[in-house]
Design an enzyme around this catalytic site. Structure first.
Site, short mmCIF file in Angstrom:
data_model
loop_
_atom_site.label_atom_id
_atom_site.label_comp_id
_atom_site.label_asym_id
_atom_site.label_seq_id
_atom_site.Cartn_x
_atom_site.Cartn_y
_atom_site.Cartn_z
N HIS A 226 0.77 -1.37 0.00
CA HIS A 226 0.00 -0.07 0.13
C HIS A 226 0.97 1.45 0.15
CE1 HIS A 226 -3.45 2.58 1.84
NE2 HIS A 226 -4.06 1.89 0.85
N LYS A 228 3.35 4.26 -1.00
CA LYS A 228 3.51 5.37 -2.21
C LYS A 228 4.66 6.25 -2.14
CE LYS A 228 -1.24 4.89 -1.70
NZ LYS A 228 -1.94 4.49 -0.33
N ASP A 233 16.68 11.28 -7.65
CA ASP A 233 18.21 11.66 -7.49
C ASP A 233 18.71 11.51 -6.10
OD1 ASP A 233 18.37 11.81 -10.27
OD2 ASP A 233 18.15 14.08 -10.10
N HIS A 404 -9.41 11.09 2.00
CA HIS A 404 -8.34 9.98 1.98
C HIS A 404 -6.97 10.15 2.93
CE1 HIS A 404 -6.13 6.97 -0.51
NE2 HIS A 404 -6.97 6.15 -0.21
N LYS A 406 -4.45 10.33 5.46
CA LYS A 406 -4.01 9.58 6.81
C LYS A 406 -3.07 10.32 7.45
CE LYS A 406 -4.10 6.76 2.93
NZ LYS A 406 -5.57 5.97 3.07
N ASP A 411 -0.72 17.33 20.10
CA ASP A 411 -0.25 18.35 20.60
C ASP A 411 0.43 19.46 19.45
OD1 ASP A 411 -1.19 17.53 22.85
OD2 ASP A 411 1.02 16.63 23.80
#
Length: 486
Positions: A226, A228, A233, A404, A406, A411
């Site tokens: 899952h 991404k 470079d 979507h 996450k 704090d």
């Protein structure tokens, strides 16, 4: 023909004993959460025969050690560096550039211990909340690459946006750059054969993580990659929630506006992202000497002052590292915990930590989408939300489009952005990667965006939840029963 009939008759007559044997396999040979074990026993009991087929698709765990044995060996490559940093921190010899790190010394050491996640203190971070802005930046980075491009996404589609990215990658490969693309075998089913051929013909090296065994068909629902990640470079790195497809820039009417969070990193934390990519690549494609990607380390020494730990977790991990990080942030928070997640199916430890934080007077707020892409997950999420309302936790549904993102904000100093949802699947069954960030300004930007998003939200009140219809209650109860496999 008679032999086939005889076999079927024998199976039908002995289905009860076969089910008992399969139940024994689940109970005695797999280390599962008791709730998950009971769920699978119920499936086998009420769906004899068919239940075992469902188990093979969604629940089979016996081959995990064999599957990931080689992958674990690869992951040991970064362990020595983590041990050195941990020893330095433990003995008080490590130089924290900001005294605020001392407040999160235990969190930093925990990530070093359970996932060999090095702390990098010299990073510059750019936040992206809109898909068009993020992909314009990503494509620009690809077009300006000079040596290599390492790109890994759970989903890559060959639609409008997907072809923009693919065309940019192909052009750089034709210029002689080393371009590697890794996608998940199930998440990448919408990547056409033509697009794959185009990349290969241009010189792009491409691989699938657990590819389907027959064209687009795969029975391995669990153990999906899952993550991404994109590294340019060794200087720039991208990590977050956006996949590659038109819906992620708001072009699908079903979802409307797509609200997500992604970051671009410049600094030595990019090397941790790069290592994560290479470990996954070595598992999915060829073994390659990672040292050839270390040339640019000198360029990443003085980019900024944001602290980052890149934390990975998956079914090959000893510990659920990202979940542990979430849990530590929640339990340590004194003022606020803000959570954005498309799926809210916490395990007991996370649920109890949020409940205790709410009862302790911590400002706990959870934002989930109002437009679900998986109905069972949506109804299960509502059932857990309802359980927290009495503890003073505030919960909201995002109404502008699909949420979507996450993100966990604790704090005013620590936050987390990545690919892991607040659900059991992300904690235990999928390969995930998150950036845990130590910085007041990043935390403040995320907090302000969360507050801005509240304008587009509807609060789930205690009265409103208690007055939900009986049909909604039934949907919640049934979906919650399925939580261990959602």
């Amino acid at each position: 023909m008679n032999s086939v009939v005889n076999v079927l008759v024998w199976l039908f007559r002995n289905i009860i004993w076969i089910n008992i044997g399969l139940a024994g396999v689940i109970v005695f040979f797999e280390r599962r959460n008791p709730k998950s074990t009971w769920l699978w026993l119920m499936v086998l009991t009420f769906l004899p025969g068919l239940g075992f087929i469902i188990y093979l698709v969604l629940g089979k765990d016996l081959s995990k050690e064999k599957i990931f044995h080689e992958k674990k060996i690869e992951d040991l490559l970064i362990e020595d560096l983590a041990k050195l940093q941990k020893r330095s921190i433990t003995k008080g010899r490590y130089n924290y550039k900001n005294s605020r790190y001392l407040e999160y010394d235990n969190l930093i050491k925990m990530h070093l211990n359970n996932s060999q996640s090095l702390l990098s203190q010299n990073n510059n971070v750019k936040l992206y909340f809109d898909g068009n802005e993020k992909f314009d930046a990503l494509i620009n980075s690809i077009e300006n690459a000079e040596e290599y491009i390492l790109l890994q996404y759970y989903i890559i589609k060959s639609d409008g946006l997907g072809m923009r990215v693919i065309d940019a990658l192909c052009k750089k490969a034709e210029e002689g750059l080393d371009v590697k693309v890794l996608y998940d075998g199930m998440g990448g089913r919408a990547l056409s054969k033509e697009a794959i051929s185009k990349m290969k013909e241009s010189g792009v090296k491409i691989a699938a993580f657990f590819p389907p065994f027959a064209d687009k068909l795969t029975l391995r629902i669990n153990y999906r990659n899952h993550r991404k990640i994109c590294v340019i470079d060794g200087i720039e790195g991208y990590i977050g929630g956006f996949n590659i497809g038109d819906e992620y820039i708001g072009l699908y009417k079903k979802f409307g506006y797509w609200r997500d969070t992604h970051i671009k990193i410049k600094g030595s934390a990019v090397l941790s992202l790069q290592s994560r990519f290479l470990l996954d690549w070595r598992f999915s494609a060829e073994i390659e000497d990672p040292s050839i990607y270390r040339n640019n380390i000198a360029y990443t020494e003085d980019e900024g002052d944001v602290g980052i730990q890149i934390v990975s977790s998956g079914p090959d991990s000893i510990w659920p590292s990202i979940k542990d990080g979430y849990l530590k942030m929640i339990s340590q928070a004194k003022d606020k915990i803000y959570i954005e997640t498309p799926y809210f199916i916490p395990d007991d430890s996370i649920l109890e930590a949020l409940r205790i934080a709410g009862l302790s007077g911590v400002d706990v707020r959870i934002m989930i989408p109002n437009k679900p892409d998986h109905l069972f997950v949506y109804w299960a999420s509502l059932s857990y939300i309802g359980e927290l309302l009495d503890a003073g936790v505030k919960c909201y549904t995002y109404e502008k489009g699909f949420l979507h993102s996450k993100v966990v904000i604790a704090d005013d100093f620590v936050s987390s952005i990545g690919t892991a949802n607040m659900d059991i699947r992300s904690f235990e069954l999928n390969f995930e990667v998150n950036a845990f960030l130590y910085d007041i300004e990043v935390n403040n930007q995320l907090t302000n965006k969360f507050i801005d998003d509240l304008v587009y939200c509807k609060e789930i009140t205690i009265d409103g939840y208690k007055n939900r219809s009986n049909m909604v209650k039934i949907k919640e109860s049934f979906s919650r029963l399925l939580s261990p496999i959602l």
